[in-house]
Design a protein around this motif. Structure first.
Motif, mmCIF file in Angstrom:
data_model
loop_
_atom_site.group_PDB
_atom_site.id
_atom_site.type_symbol
_atom_site.label_atom_id
_atom_site.label_comp_id
_atom_site.label_asym_id
_atom_site.label_seq_id
_atom_site.Cartn_x
_atom_site.Cartn_y
_atom_site.Cartn_z
ATOM 1 N N SER A 19 0.847 -1.179 0.000
ATOM 2 C CA SER A 19 0.000 0.000 0.000
ATOM 3 C C SER A 19 0.890 1.239 0.000
ATOM 4 O O SER A 19 1.956 1.231 0.631
ATOM 5 N N PRO A 20 0.500 2.300 -0.661
ATOM 6 C CA PRO A 20 1.314 3.524 -0.635
ATOM 7 C C PRO A 20 1.401 4.143 0.761
ATOM 8 O O PRO A 20 2.276 4.958 1.030
ATOM 9 N N LYS A 21 0.533 3.717 1.650
ATOM 10 C CA LYS A 21 0.558 4.252 3.017
ATOM 11 C C LYS A 21 1.534 3.506 3.917
ATOM 12 O O LYS A 21 1.843 3.965 5.006
ATOM 13 N N GLU A 22 2.016 2.334 3.462
ATOM 14 C CA GLU A 22 2.953 1.544 4.259
ATOM 15 C C GLU A 22 4.358 2.125 4.171
ATOM 16 O O GLU A 22 4.753 2.670 3.151
ATOM 17 N N LYS A 23 5.096 1.948 5.249
ATOM 18 C CA LYS A 23 6.523 2.286 5.229
ATOM 19 C C LYS A 23 7.281 1.064 4.752
ATOM 20 O O LYS A 23 7.015 -0.049 5.187
ATOM 21 N N LEU A 24 8.254 1.270 3.856
ATOM 22 C CA LEU A 24 9.018 0.142 3.328
ATOM 23 C C LEU A 24 10.180 -0.238 4.230
ATOM 24 O O LEU A 24 10.865 -1.210 3.965
ATOM 25 N N GLY A 25 10.413 0.496 5.261
ATOM 26 C CA GLY A 25 11.509 0.176 6.172
ATOM 27 C C GLY A 25 12.633 1.191 6.033
ATOM 28 O O GLY A 25 12.471 2.238 5.409
ATOM 29 N N PRO A 26 13.750 0.858 6.587
ATOM 30 C CA PRO A 26 14.859 1.820 6.559
ATOM 31 C C PRO A 26 15.415 2.000 5.144
ATOM 32 O O PRO A 26 15.393 1.086 4.328
ATOM 33 N N THR A 27 15.895 3.196 4.899
ATOM 34 C CA THR A 27 16.500 3.474 3.593
ATOM 35 C C THR A 27 17.953 3.025 3.600
ATOM 36 O O THR A 27 18.495 2.629 4.636
ATOM 37 N N GLY A 28 18.565 3.096 2.444
ATOM 38 C CA GLY A 28 19.969 2.690 2.325
ATOM 39 C C GLY A 28 20.887 3.495 3.222
ATOM 40 O O GLY A 28 21.831 2.968 3.820
ATOM 41 N N ARG A 29 20.619 4.790 3.338
ATOM 42 C CA ARG A 29 21.472 5.641 4.180
ATOM 43 C C ARG A 29 21.355 5.298 5.661
ATOM 44 O O ARG A 29 22.352 5.281 6.371
ATOM 45 N N THR A 30 20.139 5.023 6.103
ATOM 46 C CA THR A 30 19.982 4.688 7.525
ATOM 47 C C THR A 30 20.591 3.330 7.840
ATOM 48 O O THR A 30 21.164 3.128 8.907
#
Length: 133
Positions: free
Chosen positions: A45-56
């Motif tokens: 869903s576009p409302k879900e967070k995909l998790g940490p980004t590459g930088r984090t």
């Protein structure tokens, strides 16, 4: 030719979409279709967070690596080096250098000198210290 339909968006959202669409796609229709396909195929869903980004993720890995390095340095200072030093001192079997006595040194020097072929008498003279014959 495909027909178009008008959809109402807030002005700010429409401008953001137009900028995004111009930088990544040829048309606004292609941009919208690709985004919808992305969410459909990945079942998110576009409302879900995909998790940490590459930088984090990279930042957290660097922190953990630095922590591991600190732990290893502490272990080396407090455990490894002292243990190695104690083991080396236990296994050192170096014999003290044996210095010859002064008397032994003189006898060795006398034996190494070239003797004249005078026979046994010449040898006694040197040992006795008599130089007169």
């Amino acid at each position: 030719m495909d027909s178009f339909i008008g959809i109402r968006f807030k002005k700010e959202t429409a401008k953001r979409f137009q900028e995004f669409s111009r930088t990544h796609f040829k048309s606004h229709t292609e941009a919208m279709a690709t985004m919808l396909d992305f969410f459909f195929y990945n079942e998110i869903s576009p409302k879900e967070k995909l998790g940490p980004t590459g930088r984090t993720i990279e930042a957290s890995l660097k922190k953990r690596i630095n922590a591991v390095i600190a732990i290893m340095r502490d272990m080396e200072k407090s455990q490894t080096k002292p243990t190695v030093a104690m083991l080396e001192s236990l296994f050192q079997t170096e014999e003290p250098k044996k210095k010859p006595l002064i008397l032994e040194k003189k006898i060795i020097e006398e034996k190494s000198e070239v003797r004249p072929p005078a026979g046994e008498a010449g040898f006694r003279e040197k040992l006795n210290g008599n130089n007169d014959l």
